[in-house]
Scaffold this motif. Structure first.
Motif, PDB file in Angstrom:
ATOM      1  N   LEU A  60       0.840  -1.200   0.000  1.00 37.49           N
ATOM      2  CA  LEU A  60       0.000   0.000   0.000  1.00 37.49           C
ATOM      3  C   LEU A  60       0.880   1.258   0.000  1.00 37.49           C
ATOM      4  O   LEU A  60       2.084   1.178   0.269  1.00 37.49           O
ATOM      5  CB  LEU A  60      -0.918   0.023   1.238  1.00 37.49           C
ATOM      6  N   CYS A  65       1.393   7.824   5.534  1.00 35.65           N
ATOM      7  CA  CYS A  65       2.296   6.793   6.063  1.00 35.65           C
ATOM      8  C   CYS A  65       3.510   7.420   6.768  1.00 35.65           C
ATOM      9  O   CYS A  65       4.158   8.312   6.223  1.00 35.65           O
ATOM     10  CB  CYS A  65       2.780   5.889   4.933  1.00 35.65           C
ATOM     11  N   PHE A  71       9.575   0.339   3.647  1.00 36.39           N
ATOM     12  CA  PHE A  71       9.107  -0.200   2.354  1.00 36.39           C
ATOM     13  C   PHE A  71      10.165  -1.103   1.705  1.00 36.39           C
ATOM     14  O   PHE A  71       9.837  -2.068   1.043  1.00 36.39           O
ATOM     15  CB  PHE A  71       8.767   0.929   1.381  1.00 36.39           C
TER      16      PHE A  71
END
Ligand code: SF4
Length: 239
Positions: A60, A65, A71
């Protein structure tokens, strides 16, 4: 999530079938961004000294965030190595988070191993991936993504069927439109009859006092939370 035995194990190993399965599970590897000790900043466990295992990767891209550093990258560790590191902190509360931890299939193995070792385990998940295989002993803290997140289409709605009283559903709210949307979802799915519901204002975007006023005005059966770790440390990675 049983994998074949490591070829490194001698063919004449005296391990029983059960032990072999267990060895194979502990050899499962996951990509880990960080393992750290802090106070739990959210949920009904707020304030409890907790070990956080942050797994790498997330499919996502929520607009708010605050863990984009998770990530990519990370370090590949076996379940056994993660268990050993977690054990060094001497606490029984463990939170597996991300990123989106369920994006790695080994996460299910890790959760089971942590439960088998008698830790009190919670899992922070985006609600976008199937939670049906998560060990029943784990407290699932499951987001339902609002329109303001930019990822509302990723919600995996069948997950609601797999929630129990010891799980929690979390709405992270950007604005009043998100708030009204969340109220509608709660009513549509009768979420208040399933498990506790958390409302969180996006840090620095929605004033906590404003959200509190709406909740009181509407007599909502939800728990409002602000992120304790951000009040204490401003949300630095690893805190
Ligand atoms: S699901 Fe969580 S980690 Fe992934 S982009 Fe959204 S807020 Fe970030």
């Amino acid at each position: 999530m049983i994998r074949p035995l490591s070829p490194a194990l001698p063919a004449s190993s005296p391990l029983s079938g059960h032990d072999q399965d267990s060895q194979a599970e502990k050899a499962e590897t996951l990509r880990v961004t960080e393992i750290f000790f802090s106070l739990q900043g959210e949920t009904s466990r707020v304030g409890l000294p907790t070990v956080f295992v942050r797994l790498t990767g997330c499919p996502l891209r929520c607009g708010y965030c605050d863990t984009e550093y998770a990530f990519y990258g990370g370090k590949r560790l076996s379940v056994a190595a993660i268990m050993a590191e977690v054990g060094n902190f001497g606490t029984r509360y463990i939170t597996v988070t991300g990123g989106e931890p369920l994006a790695q299939k080994g996460c299910l193995v890790l959760l089971k191993e942590l439960c088998d070792a008698d830790y009190s385990v919670s899992l922070e998940t985006s609600g976008a991936l199937d939670v049906s295989m998560v060990d029943a002993r784990v407290a699932k803290i499951m987001d339902i993504k609002t329109p303001g997140s930019g990822e509302v289409k990723k919600n995996h709605w069948p997950n609601i069927c797999h929630l129990t009283r010891h799980d929690e559903v979390k709405f992270v709210l950007c604005d009043e439109m998100d708030y009204r949307w969340a109220v509608d979802i709660i009513r549509e799915h009768r979420l208040d009859l399933i498990c506790p519901i958390l409302f969180s204002p996006v840090y620095g975007t929605l004033e906590p006092a404003t959200l509190a006023t709406w909740i009181l005005r509407d007599r909502l059966p939800v728990r409002m939370q602000v992120q304790l770790h951000k009040l204490l440390w401003g949300g630095e990675p690893g805190r």
